[in-house]
Design a protein around this motif. Structure first.
Motif, PDB file in Angstrom:
ATOM      1  N   GLU A 147     -48.861  12.702  29.239  1.00  0.00           N
ATOM      2  CA  GLU A 147     -49.616  11.892  29.734  1.00  0.00           C
ATOM      3  C   GLU A 147     -49.757  12.175  31.490  1.00  0.00           C
ATOM      4  N   ARG A 148     -48.363  12.464  31.585  1.00  0.00           N
ATOM      5  CA  ARG A 148     -48.475  11.804  33.381  1.00  0.00           C
ATOM      6  C   ARG A 148     -48.648  13.362  34.120  1.00  0.00           C
ATOM      7  N   VAL A 149     -48.033  14.070  33.381  1.00  0.00           N
ATOM      8  CA  VAL A 149     -49.052  15.243  33.867  1.00  0.00           C
ATOM      9  C   VAL A 149     -50.525  15.206  34.294  1.00  0.00           C
ATOM     10  N   LYS A 150     -51.046  14.982  32.787  1.00  0.00           N
ATOM     11  CA  LYS A 150     -52.143  14.557  32.466  1.00  0.00           C
ATOM     12  C   LYS A 150     -53.055  13.639  33.736  1.00  0.00           C
ATOM     13  N   LYS A 151     -51.927  12.761  34.446  1.00  0.00           N
ATOM     14  CA  LYS A 151     -52.206  11.465  35.755  1.00  0.00           C
ATOM     15  C   LYS A 151     -52.041  12.652  36.928  1.00  0.00           C
ATOM     16  N   ILE A 152     -51.461  13.044  37.190  1.00  0.00           N
ATOM     17  CA  ILE A 152     -51.007  14.038  38.289  1.00  0.00           C
ATOM     18  C   ILE A 152     -52.140  15.371  38.441  1.00  0.00           C
ATOM     19  N   LEU A 153     -52.905  15.649  38.038  1.00  0.00           N
ATOM     20  CA  LEU A 153     -52.798  16.465  37.500  1.00  0.00           C
ATOM     21  C   LEU A 153     -54.802  16.178  36.906  1.00  0.00           C
ATOM     22  N   SER A 154     -55.281  15.316  37.288  1.00  0.00           N
ATOM     23  CA  SER A 154     -56.099  14.628  37.314  1.00  0.00           C
ATOM     24  C   SER A 154     -57.538  15.333  37.894  1.00  0.00           C
ATOM     25  N   SER A 155     -56.818  15.653  39.274  1.00  0.00           N
ATOM     26  CA  SER A 155     -58.336  16.130  39.854  1.00  0.00           C
ATOM     27  C   SER A 155     -58.207  17.534  39.879  1.00  0.00           C
ATOM     28  N   PHE A 156     -57.434  18.529  38.923  1.00  0.00           N
ATOM     29  CA  PHE A 156     -57.077  19.841  38.664  1.00  0.00           C
ATOM     30  C   PHE A 156     -58.030  20.196  37.620  1.00  0.00           C
ATOM     31  N   SER A 157     -58.929  20.690  38.476  1.00  0.00           N
ATOM     32  CA  SER A 157     -59.758  21.443  36.872  1.00  0.00           C
ATOM     33  C   SER A 157     -59.475  22.037  35.994  1.00  0.00           C
ATOM     34  N   THR A 158     -59.830  21.366  34.750  1.00  0.00           N
ATOM     35  CA  THR A 158     -58.982  22.212  33.545  1.00  0.00           C
ATOM     36  C   THR A 158     -59.700  23.177  32.811  1.00  0.00           C
ATOM     37  N   ASP A 159     -61.614  24.242  33.512  1.00  0.00           N
ATOM     38  CA  ASP A 159     -61.583  25.619  33.518  1.00  0.00           C
ATOM     39  C   ASP A 159     -61.140  26.347  33.686  1.00  0.00           C
ATOM     40  N   ILE A 160     -59.964  26.216  34.744  1.00  0.00           N
ATOM     41  CA  ILE A 160     -59.241  26.940  35.054  1.00  0.00           C
ATOM     42  C   ILE A 160     -58.086  27.751  34.026  1.00  0.00           C
ATOM     43  N   PRO A 161     -57.987  28.782  34.370  1.00  0.00           N
ATOM     44  CA  PRO A 161     -56.879  29.093  32.844  1.00  0.00           C
ATOM     45  C   PRO A 161     -55.076  28.756  34.254  1.00  0.00           C
ATOM     46  N   PHE A 162     -54.093  28.403  33.468  1.00  0.00           N
ATOM     47  CA  PHE A 162     -53.123  27.745  33.955  1.00  0.00           C
ATOM     48  C   PHE A 162     -51.988  27.159  32.455  1.00  0.00           C
ATOM     49  N   ASN A 163     -50.456  28.302  33.257  1.00  0.00           N
ATOM     50  CA  ASN A 163     -49.773  27.650  32.561  1.00  0.00           C
ATOM     51  C   ASN A 163     -48.579  26.750  32.647  1.00  0.00           C
ATOM     52  N   ILE A 164     -48.234  26.071  32.198  1.00  0.00           N
ATOM     53  CA  ILE A 164     -47.501  24.783  33.114  1.00  0.00           C
ATOM     54  C   ILE A 164     -46.302  24.945  32.762  1.00  0.00           C
ATOM     55  N   GLU A 165     -45.428  24.924  33.129  1.00  0.00           N
ATOM     56  CA  GLU A 165     -43.275  24.531  32.433  1.00  0.00           C
ATOM     57  C   GLU A 165     -43.407  22.972  32.467  1.00  0.00           C
ATOM     58  N   VAL A 166     -43.079  22.124  31.979  1.00  0.00           N
ATOM     59  CA  VAL A 166     -42.668  21.020  31.975  1.00  0.00           C
ATOM     60  C   VAL A 166     -41.047  20.491  31.743  1.00  0.00           C
ATOM     61  N   LYS A 167     -40.678  20.172  32.878  1.00  0.00           N
ATOM     62  CA  LYS A 167     -39.672  19.293  32.566  1.00  0.00           C
ATOM     63  C   LYS A 167     -38.993  18.035  33.168  1.00  0.00           C
ATOM     64  N   THR A 168     -37.909  17.565  32.092  1.00  0.00           N
ATOM     65  CA  THR A 168     -37.715  16.279  32.468  1.00  0.00           C
ATOM     66  C   THR A 168     -36.483  15.972  33.403  1.00  0.00           C
ATOM     67  N   CYS A 169     -36.312  14.670  34.448  1.00  0.00           N
ATOM     68  CA  CYS A 169     -34.838  14.963  35.541  1.00  0.00           C
ATOM     69  C   CYS A 169     -33.953  15.143  34.996  1.00  0.00           C
ATOM     70  N   GLY A 170     -33.044  16.033  34.239  1.00  0.00           N
ATOM     71  CA  GLY A 170     -31.718  14.932  33.956  1.00  0.00           C
ATOM     72  C   GLY A 170     -32.008  15.756  32.134  1.00  0.00           C
ATOM     73  N   GLY A 171     -32.714  15.942  31.964  1.00  0.00           N
ATOM     74  CA  GLY A 171     -32.975  16.429  30.743  1.00  0.00           C
ATOM     75  C   GLY A 171     -32.677  17.625  29.958  1.00  0.00           C
ATOM     76  N   ASN A 172     -33.376  17.960  28.651  1.00  0.00           N
ATOM     77  CA  ASN A 172     -32.993  18.757  27.997  1.00  0.00           C
ATOM     78  C   ASN A 172     -34.301  20.540  28.788  1.00  0.00           C
ATOM     79  N   SER A 173     -34.167  21.823  27.398  1.00  0.00           N
ATOM     80  CA  SER A 173     -34.773  22.915  27.521  1.00  0.00           C
ATOM     81  C   SER A 173     -36.374  22.282  28.039  1.00  0.00           C
ATOM     82  N   PRO A 174     -36.839  22.812  28.729  1.00  0.00           N
ATOM     83  CA  PRO A 174     -38.607  22.669  29.448  1.00  0.00           C
ATOM     84  C   PRO A 174     -39.244  23.097  28.215  1.00  0.00           C
ATOM     85  N   LYS A 175     -40.553  22.498  28.534  1.00  0.00           N
ATOM     86  CA  LYS A 175     -41.428  23.157  27.569  1.00  0.00           C
ATOM     87  C   LYS A 175     -43.639  23.779  28.003  1.00  0.00           C
ATOM     88  N   GLU A 176     -42.941  24.228  28.031  1.00  0.00           N
ATOM     89  CA  GLU A 176     -44.419  25.235  28.313  1.00  0.00           C
ATOM     90  C   GLU A 176     -45.158  24.476  27.329  1.00  0.00           C
TER      91      GLU A 176
END
Length: 383
Positions: A254-283
């Motif tokens: 949800e934190r990613v959805k919040k920061i991208l709330s002004s970004f149109s989801t009509d546009i295709p994109f891939n996003i790699e999400v990392k946690t600060c100090g964490g394990n492997s990211p998820k895409e």
């Protein structure tokens, strides 16, 4: 003709991206231009050389280099933050440490010069990354003299930030039964390390998949002590693919959805999400059936969240270290300097009130010039 059509399509695609953002962002977008005096501006450009890095006034003045496969090129291949420090794995060079406006490159020719480095993760705030040799582009993998030397097939490496030294934790021989093997990829879910191993021979190449977990603290191990301290299990290719799968954007935190709330989801994109100090990211992928998706990277820290798109659009919310919450918790949009054609922003970190954004020149699977941009967020966001 095809090339001109492709350029026109991409230009139109990026234009639609900006139009979409501007329609949904009610506040003014912060623009960072690159035509200021570099000595007076709040951002600085750096590029990688064969021996380290140099500063330049703009990317157009970076010396031309030969394009190389991404596995062999000097570039920031992986980056993330922990506490008030950030790290970038610089392929073929070493580890670069960022601490607010200061940074330092710790080079290591023995570990980096003939290997592909990346996959940065953290274990108890200790940076850990992997190295391997590509069987497609690295000729040393088939050198029989090299294969006979000790530690020829390294895998997991720990970086000691106090000593500024990288040293091996586990070799491929510690977990692979097949000879002349390289761990080409892995996922660490916080408990288990799930790996893909490729065995190279003159007659055939074969893949095996395995999962291992240390029976003692991983950072206490070395290639000499790892045997007997690892619990190893074979897994199927389906299990490995499941660990590496892309998720639908609807499942993004949800934190990613919040920061991208002004970004149109009509546009295709891939996003790699990392946690600060964490394990492997998820895409996560938005509109998976569309072609030419934009690429983005997000970092979720304790007090802030941020996402950077490859065109230089940065979304950020929360409070940087020692600072008040931005815009009462609403996301702020920053547009980094526009890069020349065929250049992209590939990764980023934030430490204190400093942003470091990796950039690189791309041509299909090859990389030319590369480096990083420093941005003073103290002056950009808080003054």
């Amino acid at each position: 003709m095809k090339k001109n059509f492709f350029v026109l399509f991409v230009s139109l695609f990026v234009s639609l991206f900006f139009i979409s953002c501007e329609k949904k962002v009610s506040e003014q977008i912060i623009e960072i231009t690159q035509n200021e005096d570099v000595k007076k501006s709040h951002h600085k450009w750096f590029y990688f050389t064969n021996t380290g890095y140099e500063q330049t006034d703009k990317i157009q003045n970076v010396p031309q280099v030969l394009f190389e496969p991404w596995t062999e090129a000097k570039r920031i291949s992986s980056a993330n933050c922990v506490s008030n420090t950030a790290f970038g794995i610089v392929n073929r060079l070493g580890v670069i440490c960022f601490e607010n406006e200061y940074f330092y490159l710790s080079k290591d020719e023995n570990l980096f010069s003939n290997r592909t480095a990346g996959n940065l993760v953290f274990l108890n705030e200790t940076p850990i990354f992997s190295v391997y040799k590509s069987s497609f582009f690295n000729d040393t993998i088939s050198n029989q003299n090299v294969n006979k030397t000790k530690d020829s097939h390294l895998f997991l490496i720990q970086f000691d930030n106090e000593a500024k030294i990288s040293y091996p934790l586990i070799n491929c021989e510690n977990i692979c039964l097949e000879p002349n093997s390289e761990i080409t990829d892995f996922v660490w879910d916080g408990l288990n390390w799930i790996c893909s191993a490729k065995s190279i021979s003159q007659t055939k190449n074969s893949f095996t998949y395995l999962s291992f977990a240390p029976t003692v603290s991983l950072i206490t191990l070395s290639p000499a002590t790892a045997k007997g301290n690892l619990s190893i299990q074979p897994i199927s290719v389906e299990q490995f693919r499941d660990a590496k799968k892309q998720f639908n954007y609807s499942e993004v935190p949800e934190r990613v959805k919040k920061i991208l709330s002004s970004f149109s989801t009509d546009i295709p994109f891939n996003i790699e999400v990392k946690t600060c100090g964490g394990n492997s990211p998820k895409e996560y992928i938005n509109r998976p059936n569309e072609q030419l998706p934009l690429k983005a990277t997000a970092i979720l820290a304790e007090s802030w969240s941020a996402a950077l798109f490859e065109d230089g659009t940065l979304f950020i919310e929360g409070a940087l270290e020692g600072k008040h919450i931005l815009r009462n918790g609403r996301p702020v949009v920053i547009r980094l300097p526009v890069l020349p054609e065929n250049f992209v922003y590939s990764d980023f970190v934030i430490t204190g009130t400093s942003l470091y954004a990796a950039w690189e020149e791309t041509s299909f699977y090859k990389i030319g010039r590369s480096g990083f941009l420093y941005v003073d967020l103290e002056n950009t966001l808080y003054r």
